[in-house]
Design a protein around this motif. Structure first.
Motif, short mmCIF file in Angstrom:
data_model
loop_
_atom_site.label_atom_id
_atom_site.label_comp_id
_atom_site.label_asym_id
_atom_site.label_seq_id
_atom_site.Cartn_x
_atom_site.Cartn_y
_atom_site.Cartn_z
N GLU A 200 34.68 49.30 40.85
CA GLU A 200 34.83 50.71 41.19
C GLU A 200 36.17 51.25 40.68
N GLN A 201 37.19 50.40 40.69
CA GLN A 201 38.48 50.82 40.14
C GLN A 201 38.37 51.07 38.64
N ALA A 202 37.57 50.25 37.97
CA ALA A 202 37.35 50.46 36.54
C ALA A 202 36.71 51.83 36.30
N ARG A 203 35.77 52.21 37.15
CA ARG A 203 35.15 53.52 37.04
C ARG A 203 36.16 54.63 37.29
N ASN A 204 37.02 54.44 38.29
CA ASN A 204 38.05 55.44 38.58
C ASN A 204 39.00 55.60 37.41
N ASN A 205 39.37 54.48 36.78
CA ASN A 205 40.27 54.55 35.65
C ASN A 205 39.63 55.29 34.48
N LEU A 206 38.34 55.07 34.27
CA LEU A 206 37.61 55.75 33.21
C LEU A 206 37.58 57.25 33.48
N ARG A 207 37.31 57.63 34.72
CA ARG A 207 37.27 59.04 35.07
C ARG A 207 38.64 59.69 34.90
N ALA A 208 39.69 59.00 35.33
CA ALA A 208 41.03 59.57 35.22
C ALA A 208 41.49 59.69 33.78
N SER A 209 41.12 58.73 32.94
CA SER A 209 41.58 58.71 31.55
C SER A 209 40.77 59.64 30.66
N TRP A 210 39.46 59.69 30.88
CA TRP A 210 38.59 60.40 29.94
C TRP A 210 37.71 61.46 30.58
N GLY A 211 37.75 61.56 31.88
CA GLY A 211 36.92 62.57 32.52
C GLY A 211 35.45 62.22 32.52
N ILE A 212 35.11 60.95 32.38
CA ILE A 212 33.72 60.52 32.33
C ILE A 212 33.31 59.95 33.69
N GLU A 213 32.26 60.51 34.24
CA GLU A 213 31.77 60.06 35.53
C GLU A 213 30.67 59.03 35.32
N ALA A 214 30.93 57.78 35.63
CA ALA A 214 29.95 56.71 35.48
C ALA A 214 29.22 56.51 36.80
N THR A 215 27.92 56.76 36.80
CA THR A 215 27.14 56.70 38.04
C THR A 215 25.99 55.70 38.00
N SER A 216 25.88 54.95 36.92
CA SER A 216 24.78 53.98 36.81
C SER A 216 24.89 52.93 37.92
N PRO A 217 23.77 52.56 38.53
CA PRO A 217 23.82 51.52 39.58
C PRO A 217 24.25 50.17 39.00
N ILE A 218 25.03 49.46 39.80
CA ILE A 218 25.55 48.16 39.37
C ILE A 218 25.22 47.11 40.42
N GLU A 219 24.63 46.02 39.98
CA GLU A 219 24.36 44.89 40.86
C GLU A 219 25.31 43.75 40.49
N ILE A 220 26.03 43.26 41.45
CA ILE A 220 27.01 42.19 41.23
C ILE A 220 26.51 40.91 41.88
N MET A 221 26.52 39.85 41.11
CA MET A 221 26.09 38.55 41.61
C MET A 221 27.14 37.50 41.30
N ALA A 222 27.24 36.51 42.13
CA ALA A 222 28.15 35.39 41.91
C ALA A 222 27.33 34.11 41.84
N ALA A 223 27.64 33.26 40.89
CA ALA A 223 26.89 32.02 40.72
C ALA A 223 27.80 30.95 40.15
N LYS A 224 27.39 29.73 40.28
CA LYS A 224 28.11 28.63 39.66
C LYS A 224 27.64 28.50 38.21
N PRO A 225 28.54 28.17 37.29
CA PRO A 225 28.14 28.05 35.88
C PRO A 225 26.97 27.09 35.66
N ALA A 226 26.87 26.06 36.49
CA ALA A 226 25.77 25.11 36.32
C ALA A 226 24.42 25.75 36.56
N ASP A 227 24.41 26.89 37.25
CA ASP A 227 23.15 27.56 37.57
C ASP A 227 22.90 28.79 36.70
#
Length: 294
Positions: A200-227
């Motif tokens: 979300e901070q990356a999105r805020n930085n993009l908006r502050a720097s370029w005025g671009i509002e990124a609203t695409s849904p994002i799914e975040i997952m965590a996994a072990k490299p072996a999987d």
């Protein structure tokens, strides 16, 4: 928005929304790290015409005659008032005009946004400017000296990791309809909430720097490299880079270099404050490194 900040509406000037994200080192806080983040906006009403001209020039704003005639900016129609290739840092001359930037309560940068014709942001070189709890400038060396006086503080690797996440995804979250981002699980904790904050901070930085509002849904997952096969490939590439940087062994990186379109060395500031970009036209080699291993 304060009435003094309202730009002219007679069409003689096209004023961009000018923001500045400042890292605050609060010496009085029980937890001084990570740094607090405060947003500021340039107050046109308190600036003289000469100060306004200087600030916009320092921040890369084009002269009015070079800007297209356009109605005030709305949230549904983002524009930027200048275009830059790669990352460009603001000159430290901007610090002379720090007093003309007002704190944005609760970080509400969108208030009154329709009154501006574009966006600009102050982006100083990495770790080159901090303020204390009283909005007084301090420098990294003072922060380091203060840390020495308080040995109870301990570095947390997660802080650097999350910071890199925000930097990596800053300009990569507004081009697709949706995203699935998979992170490697570090230790026994998934840290998906912290990584979501970094995204979300990356999105805020993009908006502050370029005025671009990124609203695409994002799914975040965590996994072990072996999987996860993708994480295994990333691990190998990072390991190959580590061997090159720490031991000067190029052969491992050469196996996979063709698969990488960009390597950004943010620590090599010999020529540019933003670091070095290694691409297919400017390939990464041992002799290119700032301190090549012997």
């Amino acid at each position: 928005m304060d009435a003094t900040q309202k730009p002219a509406t007679d069409g003689t000037q096209q004023r961009p929304l000018l923001t500045w994200l400042i890292l605050v080192y609060d010496r009085a806080a029980e937890e001084r790290f990570p740094f607090k983040r405060k947003w500021y906006r340039f107050n046109y009403g308190r600036a003289t015409p000469k100060q306004m001209e200087d600030v916009l020039r320092i921040c890369g704003h084009r002269k009015p005659e070079l800007l297209p005639n356009a109605p005030p900016l709305g949230l549904e129609e983002p524009r930027v008032s200048f275009q830059l290739g790669g990352t460009t840092f603001t000159s430290r001359q901007i610090i002379e005009y720090r007093n003309l930037f007002d704190l944005v309560p609760e970080g509400d940068l969108q208030e009154g946004i329709e009154q501006f014709s574009g966006f600009l942001s102050v982006t100083l070189a990495h770790d080159s400017y901090f303020e204390d709890e009283n909005e007084k400038a301090t420098i990294a060396t003072k922060v380091q000296e203060h840390n020495k006086k308080h040995p109870a503080y301990r570095y947390h690797p997660n802080q650097l990791y999350d910071r890199c996440v925000s930097r990596l995804f800053k300009e990569r979250l507004h081009k697709e309809e949706s995203y699935v981002i998979q992170f490697s699980r570090r230790g026994n904790r998934a840290r998906t909430e912290a990584l979501q904050t970094a995204i979300e901070q990356a999105r805020n930085n993009l908006r502050a720097s370029w005025g671009i509002e990124a609203t695409s849904p994002i799914e975040i997952m965590a996994a072990k490299p072996a999987d996860a096969g993708g994480l295994q490939a990333v691990d190998y590439m990072l390991w190959a880079l580590q061997r090159l940087y720490e031991r000067g062994e190029e052969r491992y990186w050469e196996f996979v270099a063709a698969k990488a379109s960009l390597v950004h060395d943010v620590d090599d500031t010999r020529v540019n404050e933003y670091g070095v970009y290694y691409t297919k036209k400017n390939p990464l080699k041992k002799e290119s490194l700032k301190n090549p291993p012997t």
